[in-house]
Design an enzyme around this catalytic site. Structure first.
Site, mmCIF file in Angstrom:
data_model
loop_
_atom_site.group_PDB
_atom_site.id
_atom_site.type_symbol
_atom_site.label_atom_id
_atom_site.label_comp_id
_atom_site.label_asym_id
_atom_site.label_seq_id
_atom_site.Cartn_x
_atom_site.Cartn_y
_atom_site.Cartn_z
ATOM 1 N N LYS A 34 0.841 -1.205 0.000
ATOM 2 C CA LYS A 34 0.000 0.000 0.000
ATOM 3 C C LYS A 34 0.871 1.247 0.000
ATOM 4 O O LYS A 34 0.631 2.189 -0.758
ATOM 5 C CB LYS A 34 -0.901 0.023 1.248
ATOM 6 C CG LYS A 34 -2.100 -0.892 1.161
ATOM 7 C CD LYS A 34 -2.782 -1.032 2.510
ATOM 8 C CE LYS A 34 -3.845 -2.124 2.440
ATOM 9 N NZ LYS A 34 -4.306 -2.582 3.740
ATOM 10 N N GLN A 68 -5.051 -1.399 9.683
ATOM 11 C CA GLN A 68 -4.967 -2.746 9.115
ATOM 12 C C GLN A 68 -5.627 -3.768 10.050
ATOM 13 O O GLN A 68 -5.359 -3.789 11.252
ATOM 14 C CB GLN A 68 -3.488 -3.104 8.878
ATOM 15 C CG GLN A 68 -3.248 -4.424 8.197
ATOM 16 C CD GLN A 68 -3.706 -4.442 6.741
ATOM 17 O OE1 GLN A 68 -3.788 -3.416 6.080
ATOM 18 N NE2 GLN A 68 -4.035 -5.622 6.238
ATOM 19 N N ASP A 76 -11.460 2.830 4.049
ATOM 20 C CA ASP A 76 -11.883 1.425 3.979
ATOM 21 C C ASP A 76 -13.406 1.299 3.864
ATOM 22 O O ASP A 76 -13.919 0.239 3.504
ATOM 23 C CB ASP A 76 -11.464 0.688 5.262
ATOM 24 C CG ASP A 76 -10.199 -0.132 5.104
ATOM 25 O OD1 ASP A 76 -9.966 -0.646 3.996
ATOM 26 O OD2 ASP A 76 -9.467 -0.269 6.104
HETATM 27 N N1 GUN Z 1 -6.867 -6.660 6.067
HETATM 28 C C1 GUN Z 1 -6.996 -7.366 4.924
HETATM 29 N N2 GUN Z 1 -7.609 -6.609 3.979
HETATM 30 C C2 GUN Z 1 -7.850 -5.418 4.554
HETATM 31 C C3 GUN Z 1 -8.452 -4.211 4.076
HETATM 32 O O1 GUN Z 1 -8.898 -4.098 2.933
HETATM 33 N N3 GUN Z 1 -8.518 -3.193 4.959
HETATM 34 C C4 GUN Z 1 -8.046 -3.310 6.232
HETATM 35 N N4 GUN Z 1 -8.166 -2.241 7.035
HETATM 36 N N5 GUN Z 1 -7.496 -4.400 6.700
HETATM 37 C C5 GUN Z 1 -7.398 -5.445 5.854
#
Ligand code: GUN
Length: 296
Positions: free
Chosen positions: A54, A98, A121
């Protein structure tokens, strides 16, 4: 029929290029740089890989990337204090915590503390409610990526029969809301659904998001249907492992009109949509028009 393969890797590269162009214009015309903060608590190896990816892609499209890596035993109070500081920081337009969080941290409380306008998100209940009532919101990245691919392939989705297999808060439920928003007739199927094969056979669009390797066989697919496979499952392959989706690719591709592969389908779209959401959040925060084609 052999299905057209929907190339998510190429699509995601196009989305990133569009985001990058828009970011360039924001900088040149308004002196603005969208900023994304990612918070990782603990050292889960898969999460570390995601977070690194990311950060790298955020910088590549010209945005500011901030990473906060916290110890696994970080207190809830300390995490909430960090989120409060990020909420108040005008250079940060998107905040992503996350998941999964270590067990001692209350996920709902933590997500609920993020400013909904910065919730890239789309997990905050304000955004869930806005999406459910057809209002402008932050939309979860994976379903947004699926919607973009479906719109690109079909143009209008109006009147199509769509089945979403899986009822998670992150994919299944928001996916169903998005398809409803595009005027599909939507069924959400799950582990207790009776005659799942019959339900899936009626669908013009099948979105599989259950996390069970290759559970949808080709003889469940209506000829010509579009199959979007959200699953990313690691399965044994001799001495090694390989990634498979929630649908049995070969048999489904023989019947479907179009299909996303695993890997290289939905997966790459998720981070591309995270970048798109961060750009959207920055535009909204500054009263500027939203990027076209990058929102729901
Ligand atoms: N963990 C795995 N995929 C994601 C996601 O798309 N967002 C977040 N915040 N955590 C994750």
């Amino acid at each position: 029929m052999t299905a057209q393969v929907i190339d998510g890797k190429a699509f995601a590269a196009r989305v990133r290029a569009q985001v990058g162009e828009h970011v360039g214009r924001l900088k040149a015309e308004h002196g603005l740089v969208p900023g994304l903060a990612v918070v990782l608590v603990g050292e889960d190896p898969a999460s570390q890989v995601y977070v690194r990816s990311k950060g790298k892609q955020t910088v590549e499209v010209g945005m500011k990337s901030v990473e906060h890596r916290l110890e696994v035993d970080t207190s809830e109070a300390d995490l909430l204090a960090l989120i409060e500081a990020l909420n108040a920081d005008a250079s940060i337009h998107g905040i992503l915590v996350q998941l999964p969080l270590p067990k001692h941290l209350n996920e709902e409380l933590v997500i609920g503390s993020i400013d909904p306008a910065k919730d890239v998100d789309g997990f905050h209940i304000s955004n869930v409610g806005l999406l459910g009532t057809g209002q402008k919101s932050m939309v979860p990245c994976t379903p947004l990526g699926c919607l973009m691919m479906l719109r690109d392939h079909h143009g209008s989705l109006s009147g199509m029969d769509a089945v979403v297999i899986g009822r998670s808060n992150i994919v299944g439920k928001p996916m169903a809301q998005l398809l409803l928003g595009d005027s599909c007739t939507v069924t959400i199927a799950h582990s207790r659904t009776k005659d799942l094969a019959d339900v899936v056979r009626r669908a013009d669009i099948v979105v599989a998001a259950v996390g069970r390797p290759e559970m949808v066989p080709g003889d469940w697919i209506k000829p010509g249907a579009t199959v979007i496979d959200v699953g990313i499952n690691r399965v044994p392959n001799g001495e090694k492992t390989r990634l498979v989706g929630d649908v049995d690719y070969d048999s489904c591709a023989a019947v479907a009109g179009a299909i996303t592969p695993v890997p290289g389908g939905v997966g790459p779209m998720t981070i591309a949509c995270l970048l798109a959401n961060t750009l959207t959040a920055c535009c909204r925060a500054n009263g500027l028009p939203e990027p076209e084609g990058l929102t729901a």
